[in-house]
Design an enzyme around this catalytic site. Structure first.
Site, PDB file in Angstrom:
ATOM      1  CE  LYS A 151      -4.056  -1.625   2.662  1.00 61.33           C
ATOM      2  NZ  LYS A 151      -4.968  -1.485   1.806  1.00 61.33           N
ATOM      3  NE  ARG A 176     -10.971  -9.623  -2.072  1.00 66.41           N
ATOM      4  CZ  ARG A 176     -11.506  -8.522  -2.965  1.00 66.41           C
ATOM      5  NH1 ARG A 176     -11.672  -9.120  -4.282  1.00 66.41           N
ATOM      6  NH2 ARG A 176     -11.509  -7.246  -2.806  1.00 66.41           N
TER       7      ARG A 176
END
Ligand code: BES
Ligand code: ZN
Ligand code: ZN
Length: 506
Positions: free
Chosen positions: A282, A358
């Protein structure tokens, strides 16, 4: 907890302390209690009401310094009588408590009058919640001991009129429940606010064990280490964890109140104790707050802390699952393009290691479906930035496969003040996640509809259960200003909604 709340009977609050005085907009002009209070301040109070144009609208909160009779009178607007609900009471009292704390008051009385409705239990619960949640501080790393001492309202006394004296036990029952729920919420806030250096998978295990051991046998705990997870075939979860120095832990809590209980519920919380993005690193600005990526797991622990107390009547069997690990870049980390195999046998091409939630959740969902077979699953996850783009910071996205279940949870959340909005599990977008080389890929391609594609990915691991997915990326953490019972930092979003939903299940 240092704070104290009690109920006393007396027709009008005694003098000398600070006073919280609730007012409806439509009874501002004609209110005998206000007249009485005004006469005690020799007309000063009403002059201030006129001068400041206070209309007792919802969200209005006015502090009037009225020494020597009262330290300060906090007038709280509740809006119109016909629109009154307990959420307004909760927000109003929380704002009053914040005002009292910032003026460094230590104690206050709250004048209770019957127009607040006949549900004395809900009143007690919400006053207690508002008081404790507005009093919450996370200042353990701040050095100034003196300042810390002035940062909370130490005592709140509810002043109940003599004619309502018979309702005292009901209010007190509500207050006791409110206190336990607040303790659960404050645990979530603490865990979310703690830096990732202090809360990793191991510390989540420690907290879960503490909850179980303090539950008088109501809650059992099982923790799978990486070796156990490998035996179960949790390739997706272990893939996320493999870049970190910290060992992953798969935590399973189990609450079973009695032999007769039929309904089985599973609560799953995303527990990425730090999300750097992994090799799909990130940018700095996006990584700054990523200690919060375990908020889903913290919420599940908050709910179990409340169940452990035995104060809340919940009659179903409940599992809590926390797949806890860090998402870090390293020579051992998952690479974009790698393929992992989930517990249910599906293969996943990991094209972006930052879509890690996920992956961890897919194995938790498969585990629940395969080994626990619950009637209901709720997962809570700080899953996508896209959900925040869609709904802003205050509102969670809600997805699910059963309309009745969705409607029920939506109704409860609205009443309790956990903002959420239903979003669609729009099947055609699933095509975006078909991989050329595996069963699925972990991103949907393109920036649009990211909260939906993430939810559709999770849905691939749900088989029989009625399931709701809550994307709590926005409201689990408040980096803006304080609002009512929500302070800065971790919020504890969802705890009270889940508890109230569980209470209704049989
Ligand atoms: N933990 C983040 C989502 C998030 C963002 C939570 C901001 C709280 C605040 C999640 O793991 C993530 O990085 N999601 C990516 C998915 C993308 C790579 C498909 C995102 O939302 O950008
Ligand atoms: Zn991520
Ligand atoms: Zn994440």
């Amino acid at each position: 907890m240092a704070e104290q709340i009690d109920v006393k009977i007396g027709n009008f609050p005694g003098e000398g302390e600070s006073l919280i005085f609730l007012l409806f907009a439509d009874s501002l002009k004609k209110n005998r209690y206000l007249d009485l209070l005004d006469s005690k301040t020799k007309g000063y109070l009403k002059k201030q009401i006129v001068k400041t144009k206070f209309l007792a609208k919802e969200d209005e909160c006015l502090g009037v310094v009225a020494t020597p009779m009262y330290d300060e009178i906090i007038l709280v607007g509740l809006g119109k009588v016909k629109d009154f609900n307990h959420l307004k009471l909760k927000n109003g009292i929380a704002s009053a408590v914040r005002k009292l704390v910032s003026a460094k008051h230590k104690t206050a009385q709250l004048f209770y009058f019957s127009a607040l409705g006949k549900n004395f239990f809900a009143t007690g619960k919400n006053i207690s919640l508002a008081y404790r949640l507005a009093n919450y501080r996370f200042d353990k790393y701040k050095g100034d001991e003196e300042k810390k001492k002035t940062r909370s309202l130490e005592k709140l006394t509810i002043n109940l009129q003599a004619k309502d004296a018979a309702k005292k036990p009901t209010i007190e029952k509500g207050m006791a429940v409110g206190e336990k729920i607040a303790e659960g919420i404050c645990l979530v806030r603490d865990l979310v606010n703690e830096p990732a250096s202090h809360v990793g998978p191991e510390e989540m295990v420690k907290k879960a064990k503490e909850i179980a051991s303090g539950s008088k046998g109501r809650i059992e705990i099982k923790v799978l280490d990486e070796k156990n997870c490998r035996e179960f075939g949790m390739g997706a979860f272990l893939g996320v964890a493999q870049g970190s120095e910290k060992e992953a832990k798969f935590i399973i809590l189990h609450y079973k109140p009695g032999a007769k209980t039929k309904t089985k519920v599973c609560l799953i919380g995303k527990t990425i104790t730090f999300d750097s993005g992994g090799l799909s690193l990130k940018p700095a600005d996006y990584m700054m707050d990523m200690k919060i990526d375990m908020a889903g797991g913290a919420t599940v622990l908050g709910v179990f802390k409340i169940l452990a107390s035995g104060h809340i009547d919940v009659d179903c069997e409940i599992y809590g699952i926390l797949p806890a690990c860090e998402n870090m870049p390293s020579g051992k980390a998952l690479r974009p393009g790698d393929i992992v195999t989930a517990l249910n046998g599906k293969t996943i091409e990991v094209l972006n290691t930052d879509a890690e939630g996920r992956l961890a959740l897919s194995d938790a969902l498969s585990y629940a479906e395969k080994y626990l077979e619950p009637d209901y699953i709720i997962d809570l996850a700080t899953l996508t930035g896209a959900c925040m783009v869609a709904l802003g910071k205050d509102i969670s996205g809600m997805f699910g496969n059963d309309d009745k279940f969705l409607d029920e949870l939506e109704g409860i959340a609205k009443k309790e003040g956990d903002e959420l909005w239903k979003l669609p599990l729009y099947k055609p977008y699933l095509k975006k996640m078909k991989s050329d080389v595996a069963d699925l890929k972990n991103i949907g391609g393109g920036r649009f509809g990211g909260a939906i594609t993430a939810a559709l990915f999770l849905a691939e691991f749900v088989k029989k259960s009625k399931w709701i997915h809550l994307d709590i990326a926005g409201p689990s953490y408040n980096d803006e200003s304080e609002k009512g019972f929500i302070g800065k930092g971790g919020t504890g979003w969802g705890v009270v909604t889940v508890i109230e939903w569980l209470k209704k299940l049989v």
